[in-house]
Design a protein around this motif. Structure first.
Motif, PDB file in Angstrom:
ATOM      1  N   ARG A 295      -4.130   5.703   0.768  1.00 47.88           N
ATOM      2  CA  ARG A 295      -4.065   4.176   1.403  1.00 47.88           C
ATOM      3  C   ARG A 295      -5.423   3.752   1.025  1.00 47.88           C
ATOM      4  NH1 ARG A 295      -0.717   2.080   5.262  1.00 47.88           N
ATOM      5  NH2 ARG A 295       0.058   4.393   5.816  1.00 47.88           N
TER       6      ARG A 295
ATOM      7  N   ALA B  19      -6.123   2.957  -2.726  1.00 51.59           N
ATOM      8  CA  ALA B  19      -5.363   1.738  -3.137  1.00 51.59           C
ATOM      9  C   ALA B  19      -5.999   0.717  -2.711  1.00 51.59           C
ATOM     10  CB  ALA B  19      -3.925   1.850  -2.620  1.00 51.59           C
ATOM     11  N   LYS B  20      -6.310   0.374  -1.482  1.00 50.06           N
ATOM     12  CA  LYS B  20      -6.918  -1.047  -1.040  1.00 50.06           C
ATOM     13  C   LYS B  20      -8.171  -0.990  -1.619  1.00 50.06           C
ATOM     14  CE  LYS B  20      -5.152  -0.881   3.666  1.00 50.06           C
ATOM     15  NZ  LYS B  20      -5.506  -0.845   5.304  1.00 50.06           N
TER      16      LYS B  20
ATOM     17  N   VAL C  72       0.747  -1.162   0.081  1.00 50.54           N
ATOM     18  CA  VAL C  72       0.011  -0.190  -0.005  1.00 50.54           C
ATOM     19  C   VAL C  72       0.841   1.197   0.123  1.00 50.54           C
ATOM     20  CG1 VAL C  72      -1.878   1.333   1.399  1.00 50.54           C
ATOM     21  CG2 VAL C  72      -2.102  -1.202   0.902  1.00 50.54           C
TER      22      VAL C  72
END
Length: 185
Positions: free
Chosen positions: A84, A87-88, A12
């Motif tokens: 973050r 991206a997840k 990440v």
């Protein structure tokens, strides 16, 4: 922390658009801003409030190695939370996650088949559902063993069974003795 959890965090962090602060002063100022004061930062880092204030004012520039490691870990844990999360979400919905590992793998299968554990080096693209399961379990505070079980299930589905096209009678995949593990989004 855990090997798999750290690997997921590193994957990440590759999505970050700006580097996290590297020096103690900027790191401490960032944490003070995030947590809303020097007292919570001092409690989190297990140092005195006065020590935090001295880092914020650049009166101390070089922390002890153990404090430097805790400081860097806490900053990276909080750095760019929206990037973050994006991206997840992308990995869990459309992109999936790539696992590159060198570990001992074996499986339980019916009698008459070769199920001997052996060291394998695999680079496998896991579908989004397994990326979502790994990230959800990590967020829920799952242990390394639980994350390893999810990864083993994913490798069973994608690598050993090839999405249901072969080895349909596999019961369980063992994923142990991890020598190398890296994730990529």
């Amino acid at each position: 922390m855990s090997l798999i959890g750290d690997g997921l965090d590193a994957a990440v962090q590759k999505a970050f658009t700006r580097p996290a602060p590297k020096n103690a002063g900027p790191q401490m100022r960032y944490l003070v801003k995030q947590l809303g004061g020097t007292k919570p930062v001092a409690q989190m880092l297990r140092v005195s409030q006065r020590t935090v204030e001295r880092y914020v004012k650049d009166q101390i520039k070089k922390p002890r190695p153990d404090l430097a490691a805790r400081l860097e870990r806490e900053v990276k844990k909080r750095w760019q939370p929206q990037i973050r999360a994006k991206a997840k979400a992308k990995a869990a919905s459309t992109g999936g996650i790539v696992i590159d590992t060198r570990a001992r793998m074996g499986y339980t299968a019916p009698i008459g088949s070769t199920d001997q554990d052996r060291i394998r080096h695999l680079t496998v693209a896991l579908p989004p559902i397994y990326a979502a399961r790994l990230f959800d379990a990590q967020e829920a505070g799952a242990s390394d063993t639980e994350l390893q079980e999810i990864a083993a299930e994913a490798l069973k589905e994608v690598y050993f069974q090839d999405g249901g096209r072969r080895a349909g009678s596999l019961e369980e995949v063992r994923f142990t003795d991890i020598e190398h593990l890296e994730f990529d989004l």
